[in-house]
Design a protein around this motif. Structure first.
Motif, mmCIF file in Angstrom:
data_model
loop_
_atom_site.group_PDB
_atom_site.id
_atom_site.type_symbol
_atom_site.label_atom_id
_atom_site.label_comp_id
_atom_site.label_asym_id
_atom_site.label_seq_id
_atom_site.Cartn_x
_atom_site.Cartn_y
_atom_site.Cartn_z
ATOM 1 N N VAL A 281 25.523 41.362 25.159
ATOM 2 C CA VAL A 281 25.799 41.129 23.739
ATOM 3 C C VAL A 281 27.119 40.378 23.619
ATOM 4 O O VAL A 281 28.185 40.901 23.946
ATOM 5 N N GLU A 282 27.029 39.153 23.167
ATOM 6 C CA GLU A 282 28.223 38.330 22.999
ATOM 7 C C GLU A 282 28.854 38.655 21.654
ATOM 8 O O GLU A 282 28.405 38.210 20.614
ATOM 9 N N SER A 283 29.907 39.451 21.698
ATOM 10 C CA SER A 283 30.598 39.851 20.471
ATOM 11 C C SER A 283 32.076 39.998 20.777
ATOM 12 O O SER A 283 32.445 40.684 21.735
ATOM 13 N N PRO A 284 32.947 39.377 19.980
ATOM 14 C CA PRO A 284 34.392 39.505 20.228
ATOM 15 C C PRO A 284 34.863 40.952 20.181
ATOM 16 O O PRO A 284 35.779 41.341 20.919
ATOM 17 N N GLU A 285 34.217 41.771 19.332
ATOM 18 C CA GLU A 285 34.621 43.175 19.206
ATOM 19 C C GLU A 285 34.366 43.961 20.485
ATOM 20 O O GLU A 285 35.020 44.973 20.747
ATOM 21 N N LEU A 286 33.388 43.511 21.285
ATOM 22 C CA LEU A 286 33.040 44.232 22.515
ATOM 23 C C LEU A 286 33.765 43.689 23.737
ATOM 24 O O LEU A 286 33.661 44.260 24.819
ATOM 25 N N ALA A 287 34.498 42.597 23.565
ATOM 26 C CA ALA A 287 35.134 41.942 24.707
ATOM 27 C C ALA A 287 36.125 42.875 25.401
ATOM 28 O O ALA A 287 36.187 42.923 26.640
ATOM 29 N N TRP A 288 36.923 43.627 24.627
ATOM 30 C CA TRP A 288 37.917 44.509 25.247
ATOM 31 C C TRP A 288 37.247 45.592 26.066
ATOM 32 O O TRP A 288 37.714 45.932 27.171
ATOM 33 N N VAL A 289 36.153 46.163 25.552
ATOM 34 C CA VAL A 289 35.453 47.214 26.275
ATOM 35 C C VAL A 289 34.917 46.685 27.601
ATOM 36 O O VAL A 289 35.043 47.334 28.647
ATOM 37 N N ARG A 290 34.319 45.489 27.561
ATOM 38 C CA ARG A 290 33.791 44.919 28.805
ATOM 39 C C ARG A 290 34.921 44.638 29.795
ATOM 40 O O ARG A 290 34.786 44.874 30.998
ATOM 41 N N ALA A 291 36.050 44.122 29.276
ATOM 42 C CA ALA A 291 37.185 43.817 30.153
ATOM 43 C C ALA A 291 37.758 45.092 30.772
ATOM 44 O O ALA A 291 38.110 45.120 31.957
ATOM 45 N N PHE A 292 37.829 46.154 29.969
ATOM 46 C CA PHE A 292 38.326 47.425 30.490
ATOM 47 C C PHE A 292 37.393 47.931 31.588
ATOM 48 O O PHE A 292 37.843 48.372 32.649
ATOM 49 N N ARG A 293 36.094 47.873 31.328
ATOM 50 C CA ARG A 293 35.121 48.358 32.311
ATOM 51 C C ARG A 293 35.256 47.591 33.625
ATOM 52 O O ARG A 293 35.218 48.178 34.712
ATOM 53 N N ASP A 294 35.424 46.282 33.550
ATOM 54 C CA ASP A 294 35.489 45.462 34.762
ATOM 55 C C ASP A 294 36.769 45.714 35.557
ATOM 56 O O ASP A 294 36.789 45.519 36.777
ATOM 57 N N ALA A 295 37.843 46.157 34.850
ATOM 58 C CA ALA A 295 39.134 46.305 35.531
ATOM 59 C C ALA A 295 39.501 47.751 35.831
ATOM 60 O O ALA A 295 40.503 48.001 36.512
ATOM 61 N N VAL A 296 38.719 48.703 35.360
ATOM 62 C CA VAL A 296 39.149 50.099 35.439
ATOM 63 C C VAL A 296 39.297 50.587 36.874
ATOM 64 O O VAL A 296 40.166 51.422 37.170
ATOM 65 N N ALA A 297 38.500 50.083 37.794
ATOM 66 C CA ALA A 297 38.578 50.554 39.179
ATOM 67 C C ALA A 297 39.895 50.158 39.840
ATOM 68 O O ALA A 297 40.277 50.739 40.864
ATOM 69 N N ASP A 298 40.608 49.196 39.273
ATOM 70 C CA ASP A 298 41.891 48.751 39.830
ATOM 71 C C ASP A 298 43.073 49.401 39.116
ATOM 72 O O ASP A 298 44.231 49.033 39.374
ATOM 73 N N ARG A 299 42.788 50.336 38.214
ATOM 74 C CA ARG A 299 43.855 50.985 37.463
ATOM 75 C C ARG A 299 43.960 52.458 37.850
ATOM 76 O O ARG A 299 42.988 53.084 38.262
ATOM 77 N N THR A 300 45.154 53.009 37.671
ATOM 78 C CA THR A 300 45.305 54.445 37.820
ATOM 79 C C THR A 300 44.886 55.112 36.506
ATOM 80 O O THR A 300 44.726 54.446 35.479
ATOM 81 N N PHE A 301 44.716 56.426 36.554
ATOM 82 C CA PHE A 301 44.348 57.149 35.334
ATOM 83 C C PHE A 301 45.411 56.940 34.252
ATOM 84 O O PHE A 301 45.092 56.763 33.075
ATOM 85 N N SER A 302 46.665 56.955 34.654
ATOM 86 C CA SER A 302 47.743 56.780 33.681
ATOM 87 C C SER A 302 47.729 55.381 33.082
ATOM 88 O O SER A 302 47.913 55.204 31.874
ATOM 89 N N GLU A 303 47.486 54.380 33.914
ATOM 90 C CA GLU A 303 47.419 53.000 33.410
ATOM 91 C C GLU A 303 46.228 52.821 32.479
ATOM 92 O O GLU A 303 46.318 52.116 31.461
ATOM 93 N N ALA A 304 45.105 53.439 32.817
ATOM 94 C CA ALA A 304 43.927 53.365 31.944
ATOM 95 C C ALA A 304 44.220 54.014 30.601
ATOM 96 O O ALA A 304 43.822 53.497 29.544
ATOM 97 N N LEU A 305 44.936 55.148 30.622
ATOM 98 C CA LEU A 305 45.282 55.820 29.366
ATOM 99 C C LEU A 305 46.227 54.955 28.540
ATOM 100 O O LEU A 305 46.076 54.861 27.306
ATOM 101 N N ASP A 306 47.184 54.303 29.194
ATOM 102 C CA ASP A 306 48.090 53.406 28.473
ATOM 103 C C ASP A 306 47.308 52.283 27.783
ATOM 104 O O ASP A 306 47.600 51.927 26.635
#
Length: 860
Positions: A281-306
């Motif tokens: 689904v190409e939607s600007p509102e969903l872009a952040w969620v997709r970006a977070f999902r793609d990068a979450v494995a490279d973040r710590t729990f604290s960084e993800a919470l931030d």
């Protein structure tokens, strides 16, 4: 036994006022006694053993021990939690920390380590073990039998016991029976305001719908409350954990699955997109969620919470503290780490700071007393019953008696008690709390069997239903229904109603079905264009259209499915396609066609996707293909159903629990165009032979299910040449018998007979028709044939024809059925009554409803 009358707090205080210390089994009762203290008193007056030993700030020792062991050991979190729970529970019931070691089945390395660690941790149980009440003080113990072995260990040698109950019985108020949980919460809201909130308590099952509904209703009405949702129930905490899980979901997660998360991010999801993959689904509102999902494995729990805090603009400092207490704040987010975090939040109640003001929400399974003047008990259903611990150190009978005693006290909390319950849910009786069965001298299955008062929605002068202010607008009348609407309405009128009110998301099966329909329509109009086209290109066209619903992993299977489906449709139409459309009037068509747009060719044949709407019959629909003057065809992507099943699903007296009126509705309309002709309606389940295609031995006949309409009554058919010919094509004895009898004698044999209404084989054999028919056949045939067996086979064959076909009386009855349903539907639309959940014959069939979460009630 009757409900024992609880000793009122005022009466208890009168008996306890002169003591130096009062020990109670639960803190709310201790606080209630303290509030009645009318003289100066040095130190603690009324308290529980745990508060006495631990001080005023008792900490949840199971969580404390768990956090300590998680930090100091490498054991599995579930193993630690299991061992901590067992050790503390055994300690509570046996009074000794080492008692758990006597039970070999519950002892392992983790358990031994937990025992040793708990020797040094400053837990409440440890303090209870070490504490002893000064023997010089006068001590009264209220409800001694409610104290556990560990709690009793703090008591001095000499103390007085005061019973929680009197010798009298409690005459409980009537149960106030409502139609739904929503009605119950509405009644609660009518009685509670910001002004009286501090005098009201609400007892409910904390894990039930009552809890969430009551919290939402009080919040919306600006009525303060406390004791409700915990740390794990905080919407942002839940949303953050959902967000972390996206990292392991890959590309298959749908927009609808993350909708609760999106609501925390103020993202409004179009209904059409809910069944589509988030990645598609190409939607600007969903872009952040997709970006977070793609990068979450490279973040710590604290960084993800931030990152979550920055996006939402909220501060979750308390959540960060828990991450650090668990030792995972600086760990990379992994599937295992998220599972452990979610397990911890499910298992332990993390303390939260609350404003103790307003309505008190008390959990029915963790409360035994509520000190408010007015107490509402909501639900009182099976969820109020405890599951007794199944451990060898727990005396199940004693524990059950404690639960029943707590329940009896809870029922009597407050100066005024109101029991707000419902009688049915989903069409089934609601099971009252099981403790009531031990306490009430009555046989009952539901609340209405007891002393109760029914609360129905107020009726209007014209009938039952909501009492609403007139809008001065005449309701729109529904003049026609489609087969799908009729199916839905008969199964559940309320589900049909919500279907008219709410938009439904696009779904994979409908999108794929429409694509195949588009192909079939285009092929009828332009077979040469399809023949000249590259099949892979057509498959790509379908694949692109359905891409939002599928992942790359199943692309190969989808390609095969689309290719075979198109090939089977084309093969069928090559052999069975319409030869002419001269018998039809022109048709402008309805909707768009993806293949027509791709090839830039029109699809304007009156033979395909032919729309009809007849207000005199009350029906409308779209015929996929008119194969000939008397032959209709409908494409189906699902599994094939036998003609007898198609006819059975069209029954109207009574309807089945799987109603499907498509064949009956289409034939009812079409017979007005060809009134005296035999008609056929064929379902072409074009994907049915897929496995056979792969194996190389497909037979298109296996994909067809044809039902016939005979423009005569069944009795007229039985006496016809067609019926006689069917018997000659039947079983061996049947064929020999009626070949010997001849058509003239056969017609004479059935002329004065009427075939029974029943379709049951045994009832047919035992009918007067069978006896008279067999006698006539036997008299008209030679001894060379077995007339009795042949007649029996003939009755079965004729009954088989009736099961597989429609006759004049069937469609006449269907016309009347449609007319009655339209009248009923329009009366309900005008407000004469609510749209009920259940259809005409009960139900509904919940496998066939589209709005299950909105169907909260039974048939009322």
């Amino acid at each position: 036994m009757p409900i024992r009358r609880a000793n009122p707090v005022d009466s208890l205080y009168a008996d306890l006022a002169e003591y130096d210390l009062v020990v109670t089994p639960d803190a709310p009762l201790a606080r209630a006694i303290d509030r009645r203290l009318d003289r100066p008193h040095f130190g603690t007056f009324a308290t529980t053993p745990r508060l006495l030993a631990a001080g005023r700030r008792e900490r949840a020792e199971d969580r404390l021990a768990f956090l300590e062991l998680v930090e100091e050991t490498d054991h599995d979190w579930k193993a630690i939690a299991y061992a901590v729970g067992n050790v503390l529970q055994c300690w509570e019931h046996r009074g000794s920390l080492d008692a758990i070691l006597e039970y070999d089945a519950y002892v392992d390395d983790v358990t031994r380590e937990v025992v040793e660690r708990l020797r040094t941790l400053p837990t409440t149980s440890k303090r209870l073990t070490e504490y002893e009440i000064d023997g010089d003080r006068s001590v009264a113990v209220v409800g001694y039998d409610r104290l556990t072995a560990l709690e009793r260990s703090v008591l001095p040698d000499a103390f007085d016991r005061v019973d929680l109950f009197t010798d009298g019985a409690f005459d409980h108020p009537p149960f106030q029976v409502f139609e739904s949980t929503t009605d119950i919460v509405t009644a609660l809201l009518d009685a509670v305001s910001e002004r009286n909130a501090g005098r009201v308590a609400v007892v409910l099952d904390g894990g039930s719908r009552y809890s969430s509904l009551a919290e939402s209703a009080l919040e919306a009405a600006d009525v303060p409350f406390y004791g409700g949702p915990g740390f794990a129930d905080d919407p942002h905490h839940r949303a953050f954990v959902r967000l972390l899980r996206l990292g392991s979901r890959g590309s298959d997660v749908t927009v609808g699955e993350v909708e609760p998360l999106l609501s925390r991010l103020d993202v409004d999801v179009p209904v059409d997109d809910r069944e589509k993959r988030l990645a598609a689904v190409e939607s600007p509102e969903l872009a952040w969620v997709r970006a977070f999902r793609d990068a979450v494995a490279d973040r710590t729990f604290s960084e993800a919470l931030d990152a979550y805090e920055r996006e939402t603009g909220v501060e979750l400092a308390r959540f960060d503290e828990e991450l650090r207490a668990l030792g995972i704040a600086d760990e990379l987010v992994t599937d295992q780490g998220v599972d452990r975090l979610a397990y911890y939040l499910r298992t332990y109640e993390v303390p939260v700071d609350r404003e103790n003001e307003g309505v008190l929400l008390a959990d029915a399974k963790s409360s035994a007393y509520v000190d408010r003047p007015v107490v509402f008990h909501l639900g009182m259903e099976e969820g109020w019953t405890h599951s007794a611990p199944r451990r060898p150190w727990v005396d199940a009978e004693t524990q059950f008696e404690r639960y029943v005693a707590d329940f009896q006290r809870l029922l009597q909390s407050g100066d005024r008690q109101y029991y707000l319950v419902r009688d049915t849910a989903g069409g089934e009786p609601v099971t009252p709390c099981l403790y009531l069965g031990d306490l009430l001298d009555a046989e009952f299955d539901r609340f209405s069997d007891l002393d109760s008062v029914e609360h129905r929605r107020r009726a209007r002068a014209t009938g039952t239903g909501f009492d609403r202010e007139p809008l001065g607008v005449d309701p729109e009348t529904v003049e026609t229904v489609s087969q799908s609407s009729l199916n839905s309405y008969v199964n559940s009128p309320r589900d049909y109603f919500f279907g008219r009110l709410l938009d439904s998301p696009d779904q994979e099966r409908f999108v794929e079905g429409n694509l195949f329909h588009d192909f079939a329509e285009f092929y009828v109009n332009h077979p040469d264009a399809v023949a000249a086209a590259d099949t892979a290109e057509l498959v790509d066209l379908m694949l692109d259209a359905a891409a939002p619903f599928g992942s790359a992993d199943d692309e190969t299977l989808r390609r095969r499915k689309y290719r075979i489906g198109m090939e089977l449709i084309a093969s069928y139409l090559d052999e069975n396609g319409p030869q002419s459309d001269e018998f039809l009037t022109p048709s402008s068509g309805r909707g768009t066609n993806r293949f027509a747009e791709h090839f830039d060719e029109p699809v304007d044949s009156p033979l395909t996707e032919r729309w009809f709407e007849d207000s005199s019959l009350g029906v409308k629909g779209k015929i996929d293909l008119v194969r000939g003057p008397t032959r209709l065809l409908d494409y189906k992507s699902g599994s094939r159903k036998r003609p007898s099943r198609v006819v059975a699903s069209s029954a109207v007296d009574p309807p089945t629990d799987t109603p499907n009126f498509q064949a009956a509705l289409y034939l009812t309309y079409y017979r007005t165009l060809r009134p005296d002709e035999q008609l056929e309606f064929t379902f072409f389940h074009f994907l049915e032979p897929m496995a056979d295609v792969i194996a190389g031995d497909a037979d298109l006949d296996d994909a067809l299910a044809t039902v016939t309409y005979h423009p005569r009554t069944f009795d007229e058919y039985v006496a016809s040449r067609d019926a006689y010919e069917a018997l000659l094509d039947g079983y061996t004895d049947c064929r020999e018998t009626f070949d010997d009898l001849g058509y003239a004698a056969y017609r004479e044999a059935v002329a004065e007979l009427s075939f029974p209404d029943t379709r049951e084989k045994d009832e047919l054999r035992a009918s007067e028709f069978a006896a008279a028919f067999t006698a006539a056949v036997d008299a008209g045939t030679s001894s060379d044939v077995d007339a009795e067996k042949g007649s029996d086979q003939a009755i079965r064959e004729l009954n088989g024809v009736r099961k597989r076909a429609f006759f004049r009386e069937d469609l006449d009855a269907f016309e009347s059925f449609v007319d009655e349903r339209l009248g009923e539907l329009n009366e309900r639309r005008a407000g004469a009554e609510r749209f009920p959940v259940a259809g005409r014959e009960g139900g509904p069939n919940y496998r066939r409803v589209d709005h299950r979460d909105l169907l909260l009630e039974g048939s009322r």
